[in-house]
Design a protein around this motif. Structure first.
Motif, mmCIF file in Angstrom:
data_model
loop_
_atom_site.group_PDB
_atom_site.id
_atom_site.type_symbol
_atom_site.label_atom_id
_atom_site.label_comp_id
_atom_site.label_asym_id
_atom_site.label_seq_id
_atom_site.Cartn_x
_atom_site.Cartn_y
_atom_site.Cartn_z
ATOM 1 N N ALA A 191 0.832 -1.195 0.000
ATOM 2 C CA ALA A 191 0.000 0.000 0.000
ATOM 3 C C ALA A 191 0.869 1.249 0.000
ATOM 4 O O ALA A 191 2.076 1.209 0.296
ATOM 5 C CB ALA A 191 -0.922 0.003 1.212
ATOM 6 N N HIS A 192 0.222 2.353 -0.337
ATOM 7 C CA HIS A 192 0.905 3.653 -0.332
ATOM 8 C C HIS A 192 0.797 4.342 1.023
ATOM 9 O O HIS A 192 1.697 5.080 1.411
ATOM 10 C CB HIS A 192 0.324 4.555 -1.410
ATOM 11 C CG HIS A 192 0.670 4.127 -2.803
ATOM 12 N ND1 HIS A 192 1.965 4.127 -3.273
ATOM 13 C CD2 HIS A 192 -0.107 3.676 -3.829
ATOM 14 C CE1 HIS A 192 1.981 3.700 -4.536
ATOM 15 N NE2 HIS A 192 0.744 3.420 -4.884
ATOM 16 N N VAL A 224 -4.767 3.015 1.404
ATOM 17 C CA VAL A 224 -4.663 3.294 -0.031
ATOM 18 C C VAL A 224 -3.713 2.258 -0.613
ATOM 19 O O VAL A 224 -2.506 2.310 -0.389
ATOM 20 C CB VAL A 224 -4.150 4.719 -0.295
ATOM 21 C CG1 VAL A 224 -4.104 4.992 -1.802
ATOM 22 C CG2 VAL A 224 -5.050 5.742 0.400
ATOM 23 N N GLY A 225 -4.261 1.305 -1.344
ATOM 24 C CA GLY A 225 -3.487 0.190 -1.842
ATOM 25 C C GLY A 225 -2.533 0.544 -2.954
ATOM 26 O O GLY A 225 -2.511 1.665 -3.478
ATOM 27 N N ASP A 226 -1.731 -0.438 -3.330
ATOM 28 C CA ASP A 226 -0.701 -0.268 -4.350
ATOM 29 C C ASP A 226 -1.323 0.123 -5.692
ATOM 30 O O ASP A 226 -2.442 -0.254 -6.019
ATOM 31 C CB ASP A 226 0.082 -1.573 -4.489
ATOM 32 C CG ASP A 226 1.365 -1.397 -5.282
ATOM 33 O OD1 ASP A 226 1.678 -0.261 -5.689
ATOM 34 O OD2 ASP A 226 2.056 -2.416 -5.489
ATOM 35 N N GLY A 227 -0.551 0.883 -6.440
ATOM 36 C CA GLY A 227 -0.981 1.310 -7.766
ATOM 37 C C GLY A 227 0.084 2.197 -8.374
ATOM 38 O O GLY A 227 1.052 2.582 -7.705
ATOM 39 N N MET A 231 -1.897 7.056 -10.331
ATOM 40 C CA MET A 231 -3.047 6.886 -9.462
ATOM 41 C C MET A 231 -2.952 7.808 -8.248
ATOM 42 O O MET A 231 -3.946 8.397 -7.816
ATOM 43 C CB MET A 231 -3.145 5.423 -9.011
ATOM 44 C CG MET A 231 -4.297 5.133 -8.036
ATOM 45 S SD MET A 231 -3.898 5.439 -6.289
ATOM 46 C CE MET A 231 -2.772 4.083 -5.974
ATOM 47 N N ARG A 247 -12.410 5.210 -5.001
ATOM 48 C CA ARG A 247 -11.453 4.522 -5.865
ATOM 49 C C ARG A 247 -11.314 3.058 -5.415
ATOM 50 O O ARG A 247 -11.385 2.753 -4.215
ATOM 51 C CB ARG A 247 -10.093 5.213 -5.816
ATOM 52 C CG ARG A 247 -10.112 6.663 -6.326
ATOM 53 C CD ARG A 247 -8.702 7.218 -6.437
ATOM 54 N NE ARG A 247 -7.950 6.496 -7.448
ATOM 55 C CZ ARG A 247 -7.984 6.777 -8.752
ATOM 56 N NH1 ARG A 247 -8.730 7.758 -9.198
ATOM 57 N NH2 ARG A 247 -7.266 6.079 -9.605
ATOM 58 N N GLU A 249 -8.819 1.111 -5.092
ATOM 59 C CA GLU A 249 -7.676 0.771 -4.240
ATOM 60 C C GLU A 249 -7.819 1.328 -2.820
ATOM 61 O O GLU A 249 -6.949 1.110 -1.969
ATOM 62 C CB GLU A 249 -6.372 1.276 -4.865
ATOM 63 C CG GLU A 249 -6.301 2.776 -5.051
ATOM 64 C CD GLU A 249 -6.887 3.242 -6.375
ATOM 65 O OE1 GLU A 249 -6.741 4.440 -6.685
ATOM 66 O OE2 GLU A 249 -7.480 2.427 -7.115
ATOM 67 N N SER A 251 -9.732 1.453 0.803
ATOM 68 C CA SER A 251 -10.638 0.718 1.687
ATOM 69 C C SER A 251 -10.818 1.488 2.984
ATOM 70 O O SER A 251 -9.907 2.186 3.442
ATOM 71 C CB SER A 251 -10.104 -0.685 1.986
ATOM 72 O OG SER A 251 -8.899 -0.611 2.738
#
Length: 295
Positions: A191-192, A224-227, A231, A247, A249, A251
């Motif tokens: 994740a970011h 905020v998940g990986d991308g 993004m 978005r 990504e 949750s």
């Protein structure tokens, strides 16, 4: 029967707002004194000194007035909670996100009137490895941006809060996080950033976690998940309107206690400063802070 006039100790960060914190405080202090209030001021030397001053003032029964930005508010709130006292705020920093979220006035007359006569309310706070924070905890690309902001105090605030995330994006790569909310199973993800929100507002007016409420007895966890980097740019743009939470990504969860770790060192920031190291345990303390604020 006459109403007892509140007594105040201002805990002032002398470097807040480009060194103008006392200039923000003095006209408020003059109005408080004119109304018959006892007014003290403490020039802080460190976070620990600020917490100590606030704790002692709270134990004397005085209103602790945080004069500075969100970091000063965090430290004064820490002391007010420990001392069982009441917090007031005179916004004098760069972000002032908690003051904005509470709807505080910005003019000296309005602030003095609120401090003298305003109602109190109880809000939740976060305990972050033993540090009290009323706003938010963030661990990831936004905490890296905070490091950049705090190393660039000479840049105008609004410009800095827009440039720092861009600089952070250029040097950031996703981390492997382990997150546990309450008694649920650990979740592992790349994740970011991970945000544990109480107010949901930071970054000079952004509502990063829109569902967060200061007094609902819950903390809000946003991952905020990986991308790709593109993004992240879109995410920051959409955060101005709060639409970023839709978005795929992103949750959102709620809970009372969150434990976060990562596969490499990542700054742990709360309300504008780096305040802890991983692993971090964040626990909600419901209605723990009494604060003077509009109803």
């Amino acid at each position: 029967m006459a109403t007892e006039v509140r007594a105040f100790t201002a805990v002032v960060n002398p470097v807040s707002g480009g060194g103008k914190a006392f200039a923000h405080w003095e006209p408020v202090a003059e109005l408080l004194r004119a109304a018959g209030a006892t007014v003290r001021a403490e020039r802080t030397r460190s976070r620990e000194h600020a917490v100590q001053c606030a704790t002692e003032a709270a134990r004397r029964g005085e209103v602790v007035v945080a004069v500075g930005g969100d970091g000063m508010v965090r430290d004064a709130a820490d002391g007010a909670v420990r001392g069982g006292g009441t917090l007031g705020i005179v916004p004098a920093g760069r972000g002032n996100d908690l003051a904005r979220a509470l709807g505080l006035p910005t003019d000296p007359a309005g602030l003095a009137r609120l401090l003298l006569e305003g109602p109190t309310r109880q809000i939740d706070v976060l305990d972050v490895n033993g540090v009290i924070a009323p706003g938010n905890v963030y661990i990831g690309i936004d905490s890296l941006a905070t490091r950049i902001i705090n190393a660039s105090r000479w840049v105008p605030a609004l410009l800095l809060y827009r440039l720092a995330p861009v600089r952070a994006i250029l040097s950031w790569r996703p981390a492997g996080y382990t997150v546990r909310v309450d008694d649920t199973a650990e979740q592992r993800m790349r994740a970011h950033t991970v945000v544990i929100a109480n107010s949901g507002a930071y970054g000079h007016g952004l509502r990063i976690v829109p569902p967060a409420v200061l007094d609902d007895g819950l903390l809000d966890v946003m991952v905020v998940g990986d991308g790709p980097r593109s993004m992240i740019v879109k995410f920051m743009s959409e955060a101005k309107q709060g639409t970023h939470v839709h978005r795929p990504e992103v949750s959102l969860r709620t809970g009372l206690t969150v434990t976060v770790d990562a596969d490499r060192p990542v700054p742990v920031c709360a309300d504008g400063d780096e305040i802890a190291h991983l692993p971090a345990t964040v626990t909600l303390l419901p209605a723990a802070l009494t604060i003077i604020a509009p109803a």
